[in-house]
Design a protein around this motif. Structure first.
Motif, short mmCIF file in Angstrom:
data_model
loop_
_atom_site.label_atom_id
_atom_site.label_comp_id
_atom_site.label_asym_id
_atom_site.label_seq_id
_atom_site.Cartn_x
_atom_site.Cartn_y
_atom_site.Cartn_z
N ARG A 181 0.83 -1.21 0.00
CA ARG A 181 0.00 0.00 0.00
C ARG A 181 0.87 1.26 0.00
O ARG A 181 0.43 2.31 -0.47
N GLU A 182 2.06 1.16 0.51
CA GLU A 182 3.00 2.29 0.47
C GLU A 182 3.87 2.14 -0.78
O GLU A 182 4.93 1.53 -0.76
N ILE A 183 3.36 2.68 -1.88
CA ILE A 183 3.99 2.48 -3.19
C ILE A 183 4.55 3.81 -3.68
O ILE A 183 3.80 4.76 -3.95
N ALA A 184 5.86 3.89 -3.79
CA ALA A 184 6.51 5.11 -4.29
C ALA A 184 6.55 5.07 -5.81
O ALA A 184 6.42 4.00 -6.43
N PHE A 185 6.76 6.24 -6.42
CA PHE A 185 6.71 6.34 -7.88
C PHE A 185 7.78 7.28 -8.40
O PHE A 185 7.90 8.42 -7.93
N ILE A 186 8.57 6.81 -9.38
CA ILE A 186 9.53 7.67 -10.07
C ILE A 186 8.93 8.06 -11.41
O ILE A 186 8.69 7.22 -12.29
N HIS A 187 8.69 9.35 -11.57
CA HIS A 187 8.04 9.91 -12.76
C HIS A 187 9.00 9.90 -13.94
O HIS A 187 10.21 9.99 -13.77
N GLY A 188 8.44 9.82 -15.16
CA GLY A 188 9.25 9.98 -16.36
C GLY A 188 9.62 11.44 -16.58
O GLY A 188 9.25 12.31 -15.78
N ALA A 189 10.34 11.73 -17.64
CA ALA A 189 10.79 13.09 -17.91
C ALA A 189 9.62 14.05 -17.96
O ALA A 189 8.54 13.72 -18.47
N SER A 190 9.80 15.24 -17.44
CA SER A 190 8.74 16.24 -17.43
C SER A 190 8.34 16.57 -18.86
O SER A 190 9.17 16.71 -19.75
N GLY A 191 7.04 16.67 -19.09
CA GLY A 191 6.53 16.98 -20.42
C GLY A 191 6.34 15.77 -21.31
O GLY A 191 5.83 15.89 -22.42
N SER A 192 6.73 14.58 -20.83
CA SER A 192 6.58 13.38 -21.64
C SER A 192 5.15 12.84 -21.52
O SER A 192 4.71 12.51 -20.42
N PRO A 193 4.42 12.71 -22.65
CA PRO A 193 3.07 12.14 -22.58
C PRO A 193 3.05 10.72 -22.04
O PRO A 193 2.13 10.33 -21.32
N THR A 194 4.08 9.94 -22.38
CA THR A 194 4.16 8.56 -21.87
C THR A 194 4.30 8.57 -20.35
O THR A 194 3.60 7.84 -19.64
N GLY A 195 5.23 9.40 -19.86
CA GLY A 195 5.42 9.49 -18.42
C GLY A 195 4.16 9.97 -17.71
O GLY A 195 3.80 9.45 -16.64
N GLN A 204 -4.71 6.87 -10.54
CA GLN A 204 -6.05 6.30 -10.69
C GLN A 204 -6.20 5.03 -9.86
O GLN A 204 -7.23 4.82 -9.20
N ALA A 205 -5.19 4.17 -9.91
CA ALA A 205 -5.27 2.89 -9.20
C ALA A 205 -5.25 3.09 -7.68
O ALA A 205 -6.00 2.43 -6.96
N LEU A 206 -4.41 4.01 -7.21
CA LEU A 206 -4.40 4.28 -5.77
C LEU A 206 -5.76 4.76 -5.30
O LEU A 206 -6.27 4.33 -4.25
N ARG A 207 -6.37 5.65 -6.10
CA ARG A 207 -7.69 6.17 -5.74
C ARG A 207 -8.71 5.04 -5.70
O ARG A 207 -9.56 4.98 -4.79
N ALA A 208 -8.64 4.13 -6.67
CA ALA A 208 -9.59 3.02 -6.73
C ALA A 208 -9.47 2.11 -5.52
O ALA A 208 -10.46 1.50 -5.08
N HIS A 209 -8.26 2.01 -4.97
CA HIS A 209 -8.03 1.16 -3.79
C HIS A 209 -8.12 1.95 -2.48
O HIS A 209 -7.78 1.41 -1.43
N HIS A 210 -8.55 3.20 -2.58
CA HIS A 210 -8.70 4.08 -1.41
C HIS A 210 -7.37 4.23 -0.65
O HIS A 210 -7.33 4.24 0.58
N ILE A 211 -6.29 4.36 -1.42
CA ILE A 211 -4.96 4.57 -0.85
C ILE A 211 -4.60 6.04 -1.03
O ILE A 211 -4.68 6.58 -2.14
N HIS A 212 -4.21 6.67 0.04
CA HIS A 212 -3.87 8.10 0.00
C HIS A 212 -2.66 8.34 -0.91
O HIS A 212 -1.66 7.62 -0.84
N LEU A 213 -2.77 9.35 -1.78
CA LEU A 213 -1.67 9.72 -2.66
C LEU A 213 -0.73 10.66 -1.89
O LEU A 213 -1.04 11.83 -1.70
N THR A 243 7.15 0.30 0.70
CA THR A 243 7.48 -1.12 0.60
C THR A 243 7.62 -1.56 -0.86
O THR A 243 8.12 -2.65 -1.13
N ALA A 244 7.15 -0.71 -1.77
CA ALA A 244 7.28 -0.99 -3.20
C ALA A 244 7.62 0.30 -3.92
O ALA A 244 7.23 1.39 -3.50
N LEU A 245 8.35 0.16 -5.03
CA LEU A 245 8.76 1.31 -5.83
C LEU A 245 8.44 1.02 -7.29
O LEU A 245 8.89 0.01 -7.85
N MET A 246 7.66 1.91 -7.92
CA MET A 246 7.39 1.83 -9.35
C MET A 246 8.23 2.88 -10.06
O MET A 246 8.23 4.04 -9.67
#
Length: 341
Positions: A181-195, A204-213, A243-246
């Motif tokens: 539930r504690e999932i960190a995130f490394i963003h892609g380059a700023s301005g990248s549509p893929t990122g 979206q997924a965190l919100r669906a699982h009621h996990i605070h962003l 506990t997890a890093l994306m």
């Protein structure tokens, strides 16, 4: 000594105009004359001026590809170029690469360069031109253009995209199902549509699982190994638990892993690691990376199929976003919120 078209004409006993018609594929030349001209070309060693022939026929059998040089260093570009060259060859055409360089103006100049070469069609893998600008270019150009990895508003039939946001949602769902539930995130380059799409899926997924962003668990990257290393260091320096890093791509995940190891953290025992792209190194990394496979080959095949239809005068219908698939390997372990633990 340079052999000219006139030399071929003299050798074949025909006019220069007849040689030109044979080279242009004109059907009004008799079979006998056609064969005589081809034999003269072979015997003289004449090599036609391709640009002049393209100007005369408006056809070159060439497909242009515009890619910005920011992609050149990675395995993703290698896969993209390999697939584009392979599929183009399968369709009996030649691939010509143009560098989009450092900004939208230079990306536009690369497109104009390929148009000036009379490429029959153009593939654009944009980095700087936005969707509105690309739509305008398509409207102003009389040759088929397909944009890869960018959703177009006015010309959806002229783009081929991957389901980055949907795949990101599925990746977070997998981590949550594994007890994280504690999932960190490394963003892609700023301005990248893929990122941005991958980040939207995470949110979206965190919100669906009621996990605070938690904004403290989100850090900016630049697609590179070094930026992944720096991002993981920054996360740890903030003192936020995860506990997890994306990571938005495999390179950043590998860079992050190096920083985690340096801090004494084990993967996946202490931190589970998940990323995107499934580059060849991902399955050989230690531990092998759990990552979302991006269907580059399938995207390029669809792109060429669309272009061939357009070149034949047929209309092309919009394609749904092409889904990737999660490659489950060894970098994700059960987390503390797994049912039954």
């Amino acid at each position: 000594m340079m052999i000219t078209m006139l030399d071929v004409a003299k050798k074949a006993g025909v006019s220069k105009a007849t040689v030109s018609r044979v080279l242009a594929g004109n059907n009004y030349v008799s079979k006998t004359t056609h064969e005589r001209v081809l034999k003269a070309i072979e015997e003289t060693g004449y090599r036609p001026n391709l640009l002049a022939r393209n100007l005369a026929t408006s056809k070159s059998q060439n497909i242009g590809l515009v890619v910005t040089n920011t992609l050149y260093n990675g395995p993703y570009f290698n896969e993209l170029l390999f697939q584009a060259a392979t599929v183009t060859e399968q369709h009996g055409r030649q691939l010509i690469l143009a560098d989009g360089k450092h900004d939208a103006r230079q990306e536009r100049q690369a497109i104009e360069f390929l148009l000036d070469l009379r490429c029959d069609a153009i593939i654009i893998y944009p980095r700087f031109l936005n969707a509105d600008e690309l739509d305008d270019i398509i409207e102003q150009t009389h040759r088929p253009i397909i944009v890869v990895n960018r959703l177009l508003k006015k010309h959806p039939a002229h783009c081929v995209i991957a389901a980055h946001q949907k795949n990101s949602v599925e990746a977070v769902n997998y981590l949550v199902a594994q007890g994280h539930r504690e999932i960190a995130f490394i963003h892609g380059a700023s301005g990248s549509p893929t990122g941005l799409s991958r980040f939207k899926g995470y949110r979206q997924a965190l919100r669906a699982h009621h996990i605070h962003l938690d904004e403290q668990r989100i850090v900016q990257g630049e697609w590179t190994l070094q930026s992944g290393f720096n991002a993981a260091q920054e996360l740890m320096a903030r003192g936020v638990s995860f506990t997890a890093l994306m990571a938005s791509n495999d390179d950043m995940a590998m860079g992050a892993a190096r920083a985690l190891y340096a801090a004494g953290k084990r993967i996946p025992q202490d931190v589970s690691l998940l990323s995107f792209d499934d580059i060849p190194m991902a399955s050989f990394f230690v531990p092998p990376l759990t990552t979302v496979h991006v269907p580059v080959g399938e995207m390029i095949r669809h792109t060429l199929e669309k272009l061939v239809l357009m070149l034949g005068g047929d209309s092309s219908e919009p394609l749904p976003a092409i889904a990737g698939r999660l490659m489950v390997r060894d970098s994700v372990a059960p987390g503390p919120w797994l049912a039954g633990r």
